[in-house]
Scaffold this motif. Structure first.
Motif: not given
Length: 320
Positions: A112-123, A266-272
């Motif tokens: 899982e990812t949180g605010a402003s976070q992107r992640k790559r997972v190699l299967l 929300k995804n980019i700034y973590d602001v509602d």
């Protein structure tokens, strides 16, 4: 290492029957699956797995190896792999019996990812998943790639680049929507804040179904949107150049709803941002949302489009 041996080790680990050397090895393998955040170079789980096999293959069943275990066990991580190779040699027959007799329980793994976070997972099969902010995927690490390759998108948005395998379908489940491919690239979006689930195809061809009913077959540049409330779906073309811009920290809104605007913020700034005004809730927005621009400047742009105002209450910005 034979795959069934590896699976039986996973089973021992999940049932707390593994010794310390086994636990350390499996913990290291699991940890590599969930440690990368973009733009860091991707972690290659396949290479780690091959390294484990190489260590075991290179370990000969000699007494001199056994005498050195106490020294190696206190060294670096590579020594743990070597010690475990010796353990594997001694217990190979026993583990083969376990693999035949034990019914393996699924070993689920959550990413899982949180605010402003992107992640790559190699299967394990070489396919990759890039996750947007506030996203969550679920993977059965034991059964994956044995027959079909199944991933569950529990929340958020993820871009899948699937390694082609004509014998094993790649399946993404998102609530009642199932996307099935053999080798292609596509994005699935399923945020709780939005009514619809979308599937967008970048290369190849995918089949989208719901409760075993086909919603259609998509090719490059085509997208299906499925309403979670009305259970209706619609197909349309999308902009290939901007659809996945979130991977670089940007979102291009084009006649998007207030809910889509709020999600991007929300995804980019973590602001509602919220509104109690139904008129504003129905407004449409065409604008870029980017990490390169400050939140205060973006807020001013949002208000200027429809001449709205804002006030802040705690962590929430109200638009009125």
């Amino acid at each position: 290492m034979k795959r069934r041996i590896f699976e039986s080790l996973i089973d021992r680990y999940l049932h707390k029957k593994a010794n310390k050397a086994e636990q350390s090895l499996i913990d290291q393998w699991y940890d590599t699956l969930d440690q990368e955040e973009l733009p860091v170079e991707e972690v290659d789980e396949v290479q780690l797995w091959e390294k484990i096999q190489e260590r075991i293959r290179s370990t000969a069943p000699k007494k001199s190896m056994v005498r050195k275990i106490s020294y190696w066990s206190g060294a670096v991580a590579a020594s743990l792999l070597l010690c475990f190779g010796i353990l594997f040699w001694k217990q190979q027959h026993e583990l083969n019996l376990i693999a035949k007799e034990t019914h393996l329980e699924p070993g689920y793994r959550i990413f899982e990812t949180g605010a402003s976070q992107r992640k790559r997972v190699l299967l394990a099969d070489g396919s990759t998943v890039v996750m947007n902010a506030y996203s969550k995927i679920k993977l059965d690490t034991v059964s994956y790639d044995r027959r079909d390759r199944v991933v569950e998108l529990l929340a958020g948005e993820a871009f899948f680049e699937v390694k082609k395998d004509s014998a094993k379908a790649f399946i993404v489940n998102a609530q009642e929507i199932q996307t099935r491919v053999l080798g292609t690239s596509f994005t699935v979006k399923n945020y709780a804040e939005l009514d619809d689930i979308s599937v967008s195809v970048f290369t190849g061809k995918v089949q989208v179904t719901t409760n075993n009913n086909s919603l259609g077959v998509l090719t490059r540049g085509e997208e299906i949107r499925y309403s979670k409330n009305s259970h209706h779906s619609s197909s349309r073309a999308f902009d290939l150049a901007t659809r996945n811009s979130w991977i670089e920290g940007r979102v291009y809104l084009k006649q998007s709803s207030f809910a889509e605007l709020a999600l991007a913020v929300k995804n980019i700034y973590d602001v509602d941002i919220k509104t109690d005004d139904q008129r504003i809730a129905q407004q449409r927005y065409s604008m870029p949302i980017s990490k390169q621009l400050s939140w205060s400047a973006t807020l001013e742009s949002i208000k200027a489009i429809h001449h709205n105002k804002s006030r802040k209450e705690g962590r929430i910005v109200h638009i009125y």
